[in-house]
Design an enzyme around this catalytic site. Structure first.
Site, PDB file in Angstrom:
ATOM      1  N   ASP A 441       0.861  -1.180   0.000  1.00 20.82           N
ATOM      2  CA  ASP A 441       0.000   0.000   0.000  1.00 20.82           C
ATOM      3  C   ASP A 441       0.901   1.234   0.000  1.00 20.82           C
ATOM      4  OD1 ASP A 441      -1.694   2.125   0.606  1.00 20.82           O
ATOM      5  OD2 ASP A 441      -2.873   0.998   2.070  1.00 20.82           O
ATOM      6  N   HIS A 442       0.842   2.002  -1.092  1.00 20.22           N
ATOM      7  CA  HIS A 442       1.775   3.116  -1.236  1.00 20.22           C
ATOM      8  C   HIS A 442       1.493   4.265  -0.271  1.00 20.22           C
ATOM      9  CE1 HIS A 442       5.114   4.968  -3.133  1.00 20.22           C
ATOM     10  NE2 HIS A 442       4.959   4.411  -4.316  1.00 20.22           N
ATOM     11  N   ARG A 443       0.346   4.250   0.409  1.00 18.78           N
ATOM     12  CA  ARG A 443       0.105   5.240   1.452  1.00 18.78           C
ATOM     13  C   ARG A 443       0.986   4.965   2.672  1.00 18.78           C
ATOM     14  NH1 ARG A 443      -6.148   4.300   2.442  1.00 18.78           N
ATOM     15  NH2 ARG A 443      -5.256   2.199   2.566  1.00 18.78           N
TER      16      ARG A 443
END
Length: 472
Positions: A441-443
């Protein structure tokens, strides 16, 4: 979500409502009834088998008496809080019909007097979900009468209670079989009562069911019963399409994957790794006494490598709290292992896997796999995961872009191990090679952190013994 074991008895007739057997589940499919109207039941006897979005569970009845009515048929989807069965305890004097017993019981349950009534723990399940679950407003008629509206939700949570395990056969003498075997028999139209069991303790196995089908189909075999013939008509080979209802685990998995794919920005990175030394380490571990009772596979060392990488980079073991706008970094690892079962994909997890020794981790993997194959994975087994491994190599696949399990930051795909040409110590040789795929998850995980985690996993597999010594 918690409900009462039953509504107050009316003229000696108790109404048993479908309990929440998971975390905020709103419905379940009724797979099999073990009783019928007129049967005598005792407190704690298993009366039916249901399938929720997370697991197959057998339900016990919380009182004794004679079965009056069944308010759902096998194959029906029933809402939590709906009456599924009424039982007469023999104390009533009016002899009122059971058709009115359930509605009357529901009315009594909804009365203000309920506020003073002692609240019961759910028979199975894990208490109330933190956030409210939206329930569909519908009334589903049953085969013998109406299904009551859902019971009002209590204000306070209820302590967790573990799922009730399958017990021995009740007095009615129903055949012993695991849930997946019962489903297989139902799909094939086989009456388990007619199958000769070969399993330990008189348990009917999958092989027994298939043998019964083959015997019935052979010219020398006996003709199948009328019930079996009606339940399993010959498939229409001319049909151009076949429709499969989306229920249970498959329905839950589809919703979860869509939600994950469209809420978490996925990034996937790939790394090819020379795992020749890992395969040699696996062979040596299999000869050790402390691994004698467990299965040692490359997956064990992949799991250990991931756990070591998480220890070095704890930020990858996190979740996104949208409501509070916080990143929650977990100081424990509940390691999920994706497992393909007859009911669909399930992801049970090993609690506190980071605190286990290698032999303990091997034993946990064995127990997790056996439960999944037997269809005994409980909702608790699949709750609280923090990071996941999916072994696509067992299907002969090199790599993929796995979808992150909802609520987690990353998932590692482990591809098949193949003999490949590889430059080793300046020379071209044939080595054991696999491909690792890490979706994150790039967050929560940026490219640098994701790359470091994947590289550390690869390094651990390239030389597992040296890595273990260096990293502790």
């Amino acid at each position: 979500m918690a409900i009462h074991k039953s509504a107050p008895a009316v003229d000696g007739v108790h109404s048993f409502k479908l309990p929440d057997v998971g975390e905020g589940l709103v419905e379940a499919e009724l797979l099999t009834w073990y009783v019928k109207p007129g049967d005598t039941v005792t407190d704690g006897q298993m009366i039916c088998e249901i399938e929720t979005a997370k697991a197959v569970v057998e339900l016990p009845v919380p009182f004794s008496g004679t079965v009056k009515e069944l308010f759902a048929a096998e194959g029906d989807t029933v809402e939590v809080g709906s009456v599924i069965i009424t039982v007469d305890d023999g104390t009533g004097g009016s002899g009122a019909g059971s058709a009115s017993a359930a509605p009357a019981a529901d009315t009594a349950a909804a009365a203000p007097a309920e506020e003073t009534e002692e609240r019961e723990k759910p028979l199975v399940g894990y208490g109330e979900k933190a956030s409210a679950t939206q329930r569909r407003a519908r009334r589903r008629p049953g085969p013998s009468g109406p299904v009551s509206p859902p019971a009002p939700k209590p204000a306070e949570p209820v302590p967790a209670v573990v799922a009730v395990p399958a017990g021995p056969a009740p007095a009615s003498g129903r055949p012993l079989a695991k849930p997946p075997v019962r489903k297989l028999a139902k799909d094939l139209g086989v009456d388990l009562a007619t199958v000769a069991p070969t399993g330990k303790g008189g348990v009917v196995t999958r092989e027994d069911v298939h043998a019964a089908v083959e015997a019935a189909a052979s010219p020398q075999g006996t003709a199948p019963s009328a019930t079996a013939a009606e339940a399993a008509p010959a498939p229409d080979r001319t049909a151009r399409e076949r429709r499969v209802p989306i229920k249970g685990v498959r329905k839950h998995t589809a919703a979860a994957m869509v939600n994950s794919a469209f809420t978490a920005p996925h990034v996937t990175e790939f790394l090819q790794v020379d795992v020749t030394k890992t395969m040699k380490a696996v062979a040596r571990l299999r000869e050790r006494r402390d691994f004698a009772d467990v299965k040692v596979s490359p997956l064990l060392l992949v799991a250990k490598a991931l756990l070591m990488a998480v220890r070095r980079h704890p930020e990858v073991n996190a979740s996104w709290d949208e409501q509070n706008q916080e990143i929650v970094v977990k100081n424990y690892v509940n390691l999920g292992i994706a497992a393909a079962t007859e009911r669909g994909l399930v992801v049970p997890n090993i609690k506190d896997a980071d605190a286990q020794t290698l032999p303990e981790l091997a034993a946990s993997l064995k127990a997790l796999t056996e439960k999944a194959r037997a269809g005994k994975t409980s909702p608790a087994d699949m709750s609280g995961g923090t990071i996941t491994i999916t072994n696509v190599g067992v299907f002969g696949v090199d790599a993929g872009t796995p979808i992150i399990n909802p609520g987690e930051a990353a998932i590692l795909a482990f591809g098949q191990i193949r003999d490949m040409p590889w430059v080793h110590k300046g020379e071209l040789k044939i080595r054991k090679v696999t491909t690792l795929s890490l979706s994150f998850d790039h967050r929560l995980v940026d490219g640098e952190l994701g790359s470091k985690v994947l590289r550390d996993i690869g390094t651990a597999l390239e030389d597992p013994e040296l890595t273990a010594l260096a990293w502790g």
